[in-house]
Design a protein around this motif. Structure first.
Motif, PDB file in Angstrom:
ATOM      1  N   SER A 179      12.313   0.155  10.846  1.00 48.43           N
ATOM      2  CA  SER A 179      12.126   0.979  12.038  1.00 48.43           C
ATOM      3  C   SER A 179      10.724   0.817  12.608  1.00 48.43           C
ATOM      4  CB  SER A 179      12.394   2.449  11.723  1.00 48.43           C
ATOM      5  OG  SER A 179      13.719   2.617  11.289  1.00 48.43           O
ATOM      6  N   LEU A 180       9.733   0.797  11.747  1.00 45.66           N
ATOM      7  CA  LEU A 180       8.356   0.616  12.212  1.00 45.66           C
ATOM      8  C   LEU A 180       8.151  -0.755  12.848  1.00 45.66           C
ATOM      9  CD1 LEU A 180       6.299   2.297   9.354  1.00 45.66           C
ATOM     10  CD2 LEU A 180       6.398   2.993  11.754  1.00 45.66           C
ATOM     11  N   ILE A 181       8.688  -1.778  12.223  1.00 46.40           N
ATOM     12  CA  ILE A 181       8.573  -3.124  12.795  1.00 46.40           C
ATOM     13  C   ILE A 181       9.235  -3.172  14.161  1.00 46.40           C
ATOM     14  CG2 ILE A 181       9.359  -5.518  12.552  1.00 46.40           C
ATOM     15  CD1 ILE A 181       8.870  -5.186   9.505  1.00 46.40           C
ATOM     16  N   SER A 182      10.426  -2.601  14.287  1.00 42.54           N
ATOM     17  CA  SER A 182      11.129  -2.582  15.577  1.00 42.54           C
ATOM     18  C   SER A 182      10.299  -1.872  16.634  1.00 42.54           C
ATOM     19  CB  SER A 182      12.477  -1.885  15.453  1.00 42.54           C
ATOM     20  OG  SER A 182      13.339  -2.619  14.645  1.00 42.54           O
ATOM     21  N   GLU A 183       9.715  -0.748  16.277  1.00 36.46           N
ATOM     22  CA  GLU A 183       8.894   0.018  17.218  1.00 36.46           C
ATOM     23  C   GLU A 183       7.638  -0.742  17.596  1.00 36.46           C
ATOM     24  OE1 GLU A 183       7.841   3.012  19.785  1.00 36.46           O
ATOM     25  OE2 GLU A 183       9.747   2.737  18.759  1.00 36.46           O
ATOM     26  N   LEU A 184       6.999  -1.355  16.634  1.00 34.17           N
ATOM     27  CA  LEU A 184       5.747  -2.061  16.890  1.00 34.17           C
ATOM     28  C   LEU A 184       5.948  -3.356  17.674  1.00 34.17           C
ATOM     29  CD1 LEU A 184       4.027  -1.515  13.443  1.00 34.17           C
ATOM     30  CD2 LEU A 184       3.480  -0.387  15.614  1.00 34.17           C
ATOM     31  N   GLU A 185       7.125  -3.965  17.547  1.00 38.94           N
ATOM     32  CA  GLU A 185       7.390  -5.210  18.271  1.00 38.94           C
ATOM     33  C   GLU A 185       7.849  -4.989  19.698  1.00 38.94           C
ATOM     34  OE1 GLU A 185      10.101  -7.390  15.825  1.00 38.94           O
ATOM     35  OE2 GLU A 185       8.487  -8.186  14.567  1.00 38.94           O
ATOM     36  N   SER A 186       8.133  -3.755  20.086  1.00 46.38           N
ATOM     37  CA  SER A 186       8.620  -3.506  21.440  1.00 46.38           C
ATOM     38  C   SER A 186       7.829  -2.413  22.154  1.00 46.38           C
ATOM     39  CB  SER A 186      10.100  -3.138  21.398  1.00 46.38           C
ATOM     40  OG  SER A 186      10.266  -1.955  20.655  1.00 46.38           O
ATOM     41  N   PRO A 187       6.502  -2.474  22.116  1.00 42.48           N
ATOM     42  CA  PRO A 187       5.734  -1.424  22.796  1.00 42.48           C
ATOM     43  C   PRO A 187       5.885  -1.469  24.309  1.00 42.48           C
ATOM     44  CG  PRO A 187       4.277  -3.150  22.073  1.00 42.48           C
ATOM     45  CD  PRO A 187       5.651  -3.448  21.508  1.00 42.48           C
ATOM     46  N   MET A 195       0.846  -1.166   0.000  1.00 42.92           N
ATOM     47  CA  MET A 195       0.000   0.000   0.000  1.00 42.92           C
ATOM     48  C   MET A 195       0.898   1.238   0.000  1.00 42.92           C
ATOM     49  SD  MET A 195      -2.472   1.618   2.915  1.00 42.92           S
ATOM     50  CE  MET A 195      -3.633   0.327   3.050  1.00 42.92           C
ATOM     51  N   LYS A 196       0.503   2.233  -0.725  1.00 47.37           N
ATOM     52  CA  LYS A 196       1.262   3.483  -0.755  1.00 47.37           C
ATOM     53  C   LYS A 196       0.621   4.468   0.207  1.00 47.37           C
ATOM     54  CE  LYS A 196       3.171   3.222  -5.333  1.00 47.37           C
ATOM     55  NZ  LYS A 196       3.552   3.978  -6.509  1.00 47.37           N
ATOM     56  N   THR A 197       1.459   5.274   0.823  1.00 50.71           N
ATOM     57  CA  THR A 197       0.976   6.336   1.706  1.00 50.71           C
ATOM     58  C   THR A 197       1.941   7.504   1.626  1.00 50.71           C
ATOM     59  OG1 THR A 197       0.115   6.800   3.917  1.00 50.71           O
ATOM     60  CG2 THR A 197       2.170   5.546   3.795  1.00 50.71           C
ATOM     61  N   THR A 198       1.506   8.633   2.116  1.00 50.90           N
ATOM     62  CA  THR A 198       2.347   9.822   2.130  1.00 50.90           C
ATOM     63  C   THR A 198       2.557  10.244   3.569  1.00 50.90           C
ATOM     64  OG1 THR A 198       1.443  10.552   0.023  1.00 50.90           O
ATOM     65  CG2 THR A 198       2.549  12.219   1.370  1.00 50.90           C
ATOM     66  N   ILE A 199       3.802  10.499   3.915  1.00 52.36           N
ATOM     67  CA  ILE A 199       4.138  10.957   5.261  1.00 52.36           C
ATOM     68  C   ILE A 199       4.909  12.263   5.124  1.00 52.36           C
ATOM     69  CG2 ILE A 199       5.387  10.444   7.392  1.00 52.36           C
ATOM     70  CD1 ILE A 199       5.089   7.480   6.723  1.00 52.36           C
ATOM     71  N   ASP A 200       4.475  13.272   5.859  1.00 54.20           N
ATOM     72  CA  ASP A 200       5.148  14.559   5.840  1.00 54.20           C
ATOM     73  C   ASP A 200       6.183  14.577   6.965  1.00 54.20           C
ATOM     74  OD1 ASP A 200       5.765  17.169   5.231  1.00 54.20           O
ATOM     75  OD2 ASP A 200       4.104  18.008   6.401  1.00 54.20           O
ATOM     76  N   LEU A 201       7.456  14.572   6.595  1.00 56.65           N
ATOM     77  CA  LEU A 201       8.545  14.544   7.569  1.00 56.65           C
ATOM     78  C   LEU A 201       9.294  15.868   7.569  1.00 56.65           C
ATOM     79  CD1 LEU A 201      10.066  11.051   6.677  1.00 56.65           C
ATOM     80  CD2 LEU A 201       8.574  11.585   8.601  1.00 56.65           C
ATOM     81  N   PRO A 202       9.793  16.281   8.721  1.00 54.82           N
ATOM     82  CA  PRO A 202      10.661  17.460   8.746  1.00 54.82           C
ATOM     83  C   PRO A 202      11.901  17.205   7.882  1.00 54.82           C
ATOM     84  CG  PRO A 202       9.966  16.879  10.962  1.00 54.82           C
ATOM     85  CD  PRO A 202       9.539  15.756  10.059  1.00 54.82           C
ATOM     86  N   LEU A 213      15.443   3.919   1.592  1.00 56.61           N
ATOM     87  CA  LEU A 213      14.691   4.645   2.612  1.00 56.61           C
ATOM     88  C   LEU A 213      13.448   3.841   2.997  1.00 56.61           C
ATOM     89  CD1 LEU A 213      14.396   7.187   4.338  1.00 56.61           C
ATOM     90  CD2 LEU A 213      13.219   8.248   2.404  1.00 56.61           C
ATOM     91  N   LYS A 214      12.800   3.251   2.011  1.00 55.47           N
ATOM     92  CA  LYS A 214      11.616   2.429   2.264  1.00 55.47           C
ATOM     93  C   LYS A 214      11.934   1.282   3.218  1.00 55.47           C
ATOM     94  CE  LYS A 214       8.314  -0.611  -0.035  1.00 55.47           C
ATOM     95  NZ  LYS A 214       7.815  -1.119  -1.318  1.00 55.47           N
ATOM     96  N   LYS A 215      13.012   0.560   2.967  1.00 53.60           N
ATOM     97  CA  LYS A 215      13.377  -0.566   3.839  1.00 53.60           C
ATOM     98  C   LYS A 215      13.754  -0.093   5.236  1.00 53.60           C
ATOM     99  CE  LYS A 215      14.806  -3.733   0.191  1.00 53.60           C
ATOM    100  NZ  LYS A 215      15.916  -4.459  -0.422  1.00 53.60           N
ATOM    101  N   LEU A 216      14.409   1.061   5.319  1.00 52.79           N
ATOM    102  CA  LEU A 216      14.772   1.614   6.621  1.00 52.79           C
ATOM    103  C   LEU A 216      13.520   1.960   7.427  1.00 52.79           C
ATOM    104  CD1 LEU A 216      17.052   2.662   8.526  1.00 52.79           C
ATOM    105  CD2 LEU A 216      16.712   4.892   7.449  1.00 52.79           C
ATOM    106  N   HIS A 276      16.503  14.004   5.825  1.00 45.98           N
ATOM    107  CA  HIS A 276      17.915  14.008   5.418  1.00 45.98           C
ATOM    108  C   HIS A 276      18.707  12.979   6.224  1.00 45.98           C
ATOM    109  CE1 HIS A 276      21.783  15.457   4.032  1.00 45.98           C
ATOM    110  NE2 HIS A 276      22.167  15.535   5.296  1.00 45.98           N
ATOM    111  N   ARG A 277      18.516  12.977   7.542  1.00 45.56           N
ATOM    112  CA  ARG A 277      19.240  12.011   8.396  1.00 45.56           C
ATOM    113  C   ARG A 277      18.865  10.578   8.036  1.00 45.56           C
ATOM    114  NH1 ARG A 277      17.793  13.963  14.224  1.00 45.56           N
ATOM    115  NH2 ARG A 277      18.632  11.922  14.723  1.00 45.56           N
ATOM    116  N   ALA A 278      17.586  10.339   7.753  1.00 45.73           N
ATOM    117  CA  ALA A 278      17.146   8.986   7.381  1.00 45.73           C
ATOM    118  C   ALA A 278      17.793   8.546   6.067  1.00 45.73           C
ATOM    119  CB  ALA A 278      15.629   8.938   7.280  1.00 45.73           C
ATOM    120  N   LYS A 279      17.875   9.461   5.105  1.00 49.09           N
ATOM    121  CA  LYS A 279      18.511   9.130   3.828  1.00 49.09           C
ATOM    122  C   LYS A 279      19.990   8.814   4.010  1.00 49.09           C
ATOM    123  CE  LYS A 279      15.449  11.612   0.674  1.00 49.09           C
ATOM    124  NZ  LYS A 279      15.350  12.692  -0.330  1.00 49.09           N
TER     125      LYS A 279
END
Length: 81
Positions: free
Chosen positions: A33-41, A1-8, A26-29, A13-16
């Motif tokens: 990151s989301l998986i790591s965050e979601l697996e450790s709430p 699924m495609k989505t748009t996220i507005d990032l500072p 960037l997509k894989k990063l 830049h740091r993520a790239k």
């Protein structure tokens, strides 16, 4: 699924840069990151509880880890007024 996220700009830049250093996209990063965050709430909740506990004692002399603003201010204790 495609989505748009507005990032500072600075975060994007740091993520790239990190993605390039890790030789990934960037997509894989972001997915990783989301998986790591979601697996450790639970870890985040422990950090939040420690931080709120320190605040209630009027002291915060020990690091408690990462705590996001919404984890503190969205707590029921702040909505009793």
């Amino acid at each position: 699924m495609k989505t748009t996220i507005d990032l500072p700009d600075d975060i994007l830049h740091r993520a790239k840069v990190v993605a390039a250093q890790r030789k990934t996209t960037l997509k894989k990063l972001v997915i990783h990151s989301l998986i790591s965050e979601l697996e450790s709430p639970r870890r985040n909740m422990d950090d939040t509880e420690a931080f709120v506990s320190a605040l209630s004692r009027g002291s915060n002399t020990e690091p408690v880890g990462k705590v996001h603003r919404h984890e503190i201010y969205d707590r029921p204790i702040f909505h009793r007024l």
